[in-house]
Design a protein around this motif. Sequence first.
Motif, PDB file in Angstrom:
ATOM      1  N   TYR A  51       0.833  -1.209   0.000  1.00  0.00           N
ATOM      2  CA  TYR A  51       0.000   0.000   0.000  1.00  0.00           C
ATOM      3  C   TYR A  51       0.864   1.255   0.000  1.00  0.00           C
ATOM      4  CZ  TYR A  51      -2.774   3.761   2.069  1.00  0.00           C
ATOM      5  OH  TYR A  51      -3.363   4.977   2.336  1.00  0.00           O
ATOM      6  N   LEU A  52       1.919   1.239   0.801  1.00  0.00           N
ATOM      7  CA  LEU A  52       2.773   2.417   0.942  1.00  0.00           C
ATOM      8  C   LEU A  52       3.558   2.755  -0.323  1.00  0.00           C
ATOM      9  CD1 LEU A  52       4.012   1.882   4.595  1.00  0.00           C
ATOM     10  CD2 LEU A  52       2.774   3.883   3.750  1.00  0.00           C
ATOM     11  N   LYS A  53       3.561   1.874  -1.295  1.00  0.00           N
ATOM     12  CA  LYS A  53       4.216   2.175  -2.565  1.00  0.00           C
ATOM     13  C   LYS A  53       3.423   3.185  -3.380  1.00  0.00           C
ATOM     14  CE  LYS A  53       6.398  -2.399  -2.830  1.00  0.00           C
ATOM     15  NZ  LYS A  53       6.412  -3.705  -3.552  1.00  0.00           N
ATOM     16  N   THR A  54       2.122   3.296  -3.088  1.00  0.00           N
ATOM     17  CA  THR A  54       1.259   4.182  -3.885  1.00  0.00           C
ATOM     18  C   THR A  54       0.504   5.217  -3.066  1.00  0.00           C
ATOM     19  OG1 THR A  54      -0.559   2.582  -3.743  1.00  0.00           O
ATOM     20  CG2 THR A  54       0.927   2.395  -5.630  1.00  0.00           C
ATOM     21  N   ASP A  55       0.479   5.088  -1.745  1.00  0.00           N
ATOM     22  CA  ASP A  55      -0.295   6.012  -0.908  1.00  0.00           C
ATOM     23  C   ASP A  55       0.377   6.133   0.446  1.00  0.00           C
ATOM     24  OD1 ASP A  55      -2.310   7.647   0.121  1.00  0.00           O
ATOM     25  OD2 ASP A  55      -3.922   6.460  -0.751  1.00  0.00           O
ATOM     26  N   ASP A  56       0.233   7.288   1.087  1.00  0.00           N
ATOM     27  CA  ASP A  56       0.871   7.488   2.392  1.00  0.00           C
ATOM     28  C   ASP A  56      -0.118   7.976   3.441  1.00  0.00           C
ATOM     29  OD1 ASP A  56       0.418  10.098   1.622  1.00  0.00           O
ATOM     30  OD2 ASP A  56       2.531  10.712   1.641  1.00  0.00           O
ATOM     31  N   ARG A  57      -1.408   7.723   3.219  1.00  0.00           N
ATOM     32  CA  ARG A  57      -2.435   8.133   4.174  1.00  0.00           C
ATOM     33  C   ARG A  57      -2.732   7.022   5.189  1.00  0.00           C
ATOM     34  NH1 ARG A  57      -7.175   9.791   0.155  1.00  0.00           N
ATOM     35  NH2 ARG A  57      -6.321   7.919  -0.848  1.00  0.00           N
ATOM     36  N   ALA A  58      -3.090   7.423   6.407  1.00  0.00           N
ATOM     37  CA  ALA A  58      -3.500   6.484   7.450  1.00  0.00           C
ATOM     38  C   ALA A  58      -4.492   7.181   8.365  1.00  0.00           C
ATOM     39  CB  ALA A  58      -2.298   5.991   8.252  1.00  0.00           C
ATOM     40  N   GLY A  76      -9.804   2.748   0.404  1.00  0.00           N
ATOM     41  CA  GLY A  76      -8.718   1.805   0.622  1.00  0.00           C
ATOM     42  C   GLY A  76      -7.638   2.285   1.558  1.00  0.00           C
ATOM     43  N   VAL A  77      -7.949   3.266   2.405  1.00  0.00           N
ATOM     44  CA  VAL A  77      -6.966   3.803   3.352  1.00  0.00           C
ATOM     45  C   VAL A  77      -6.996   2.984   4.641  1.00  0.00           C
ATOM     46  CG1 VAL A  77      -6.295   5.825   4.705  1.00  0.00           C
ATOM     47  CG2 VAL A  77      -7.161   6.109   2.370  1.00  0.00           C
ATOM     48  N   PRO A  78      -5.841   2.581   5.176  1.00  0.00           N
ATOM     49  CA  PRO A  78      -5.822   1.762   6.387  1.00  0.00           C
ATOM     50  C   PRO A  78      -6.267   2.534   7.625  1.00  0.00           C
ATOM     51  CG  PRO A  78      -3.587   2.325   5.743  1.00  0.00           C
ATOM     52  CD  PRO A  78      -4.477   2.785   4.631  1.00  0.00           C
ATOM     53  N   VAL A  79      -7.064   1.847   8.444  1.00  0.00           N
ATOM     54  CA  VAL A  79      -7.545   2.397   9.709  1.00  0.00           C
ATOM     55  C   VAL A  79      -6.919   1.576  10.834  1.00  0.00           C
ATOM     56  CG1 VAL A  79      -9.547   2.875  11.149  1.00  0.00           C
ATOM     57  CG2 VAL A  79      -9.707   3.123   8.651  1.00  0.00           C
ATOM     58  N   PHE A  80      -6.120   2.221  11.640  1.00  0.00           N
ATOM     59  CA  PHE A  80      -5.461   1.523  12.747  1.00  0.00           C
ATOM     60  C   PHE A  80      -6.437   1.310  13.900  1.00  0.00           C
ATOM     61  CE2 PHE A  80      -1.907   2.495  10.188  1.00  0.00           C
ATOM     62  CZ  PHE A  80      -0.923   1.583  10.534  1.00  0.00           C
ATOM     63  N   PRO A  81      -6.149   0.345  14.783  1.00  0.00           N
ATOM     64  CA  PRO A  81      -7.050   0.080  15.916  1.00  0.00           C
ATOM     65  C   PRO A  81      -7.248   1.329  16.766  1.00  0.00           C
ATOM     66  CG  PRO A  81      -5.448  -1.689  15.693  1.00  0.00           C
ATOM     67  CD  PRO A  81      -5.009  -0.596  14.756  1.00  0.00           C
ATOM     68  N   VAL A  82      -8.444   1.488  17.258  1.00  0.00           N
ATOM     69  CA  VAL A  82      -8.768   2.648  18.080  1.00  0.00           C
ATOM     70  C   VAL A  82      -7.963   2.618  19.379  1.00  0.00           C
ATOM     71  CG1 VAL A  82     -10.728   1.491  19.190  1.00  0.00           C
ATOM     72  CG2 VAL A  82     -10.655   3.988  19.101  1.00  0.00           C
ATOM     73  N   LEU A  83      -7.480   3.789  19.784  1.00  0.00           N
ATOM     74  CA  LEU A  83      -6.855   3.925  21.102  1.00  0.00           C
ATOM     75  C   LEU A  83      -8.009   4.070  22.087  1.00  0.00           C
ATOM     76  CD1 LEU A  83      -4.333   4.176  22.818  1.00  0.00           C
ATOM     77  CD2 LEU A  83      -4.252   6.618  22.264  1.00  0.00           C
ATOM     78  N   ALA A  84      -8.319   2.979  22.779  1.00  0.00           N
ATOM     79  CA  ALA A  84      -9.592   2.867  23.491  1.00  0.00           C
ATOM     80  C   ALA A  84      -9.611   3.468  24.884  1.00  0.00           C
ATOM     81  CB  ALA A  84     -10.006   1.394  23.566  1.00  0.00           C
ATOM     82  N   TYR A  85      -8.505   4.044  25.317  1.00  0.00           N
ATOM     83  CA  TYR A  85      -8.460   4.724  26.610  1.00  0.00           C
ATOM     84  C   TYR A  85      -8.092   6.184  26.372  1.00  0.00           C
ATOM     85  CZ  TYR A  85      -8.440  -0.009  28.394  1.00  0.00           C
ATOM     86  OH  TYR A  85      -8.764  -1.320  28.652  1.00  0.00           O
ATOM     87  N   GLY A  86      -8.752   7.079  27.112  1.00  0.00           N
ATOM     88  CA  GLY A  86      -8.513   8.500  26.925  1.00  0.00           C
ATOM     89  C   GLY A  86      -8.391   9.237  28.237  1.00  0.00           C
ATOM     90  N   VAL A  87      -8.529  10.546  28.164  1.00  0.00           N
ATOM     91  CA  VAL A  87      -8.392  11.428  29.326  1.00  0.00           C
ATOM     92  C   VAL A  87      -9.793  11.731  29.854  1.00  0.00           C
ATOM     93  CG1 VAL A  87      -7.518  13.640  30.159  1.00  0.00           C
ATOM     94  CG2 VAL A  87      -6.296  12.412  28.328  1.00  0.00           C
ATOM     95  N   THR A  88     -10.151  11.137  30.984  1.00  0.00           N
ATOM     96  CA  THR A  88     -11.508  11.308  31.519  1.00  0.00           C
ATOM     97  C   THR A  88     -11.525  11.227  33.038  1.00  0.00           C
ATOM     98  OG1 THR A  88     -13.766  10.430  31.425  1.00  0.00           O
ATOM     99  CG2 THR A  88     -11.977   8.835  31.119  1.00  0.00           C
TER     100      THR A  88
END
Length: 233
Positions: free
Chosen positions: A14-21, A55-67
């Motif tokens: 994928y990174l040969k043709t696109d650099d979005r994430a 076709g852009v890759p979606v990384f796993p959600v960072l499921a913990y935040g500031v609360t």
Amino acid sequence: MKIAEINWLQIENYLKTDDRAILPLGSTEQHAGLSLSVDSILSERVALEAAAPLGVPVFPVLAYGVTPYFLSYPGSISIRIETYVRIVRDILDSLKRQGFRRILIVNGHGGNQPAGSLAIEWMADNPDTAVKFHNWWNAPKAFAKVQEIDPIASHASWMENFPWTRLASVEQPTQQKPMVDFDRMRVMDPDKVRELLGDGNFGGHYEKPDADMLALWEVAVAETRALIEGPWA
């Protein structure tokens, strides 16, 4: 592309043709009668649906935040701001090292705003990159749709009650809850916040017809997709 459903070789190609994430940010915190994972569910889902045709890759959600204000509600987990910013920075550094240069952060939790400030700082340190920080629920078009449906909406109210965040075993109240006094709440410790809020809804109706919710969702997905498409400079 959902990262959990592809391998490293596919990312390399994928990174040969696109650099979005795309990096979704969420939270694990009380949402009255809704899932504790509302913010994570929504940020990841809107990212996946928006990215699917591109076709852009979606990384796993960072499921913990500031609360920290919800720490007296069992199941609510809060990350210190310093820790949280370092985690997000490490993720961005990793993405850049591998060749990603255009990164959309899809945020689902208001407390995660420090990551938005970090993104600006990180771009200054990495001038060959572009990062967009997107609060999907209050982006201009999504927020306008919320106002069109019902302007009284907030945390754990109808605007977060989608078919995929509600619990089948929980019956939602039918009344409209008065809006919380935010000035009072902002100076309270977690125990007093829980005493003030009760079930955790900040105010508003607890649910709306699914037709309204799906209309809002359609706007949010389209608005997010437009950010992925660009422009990026």
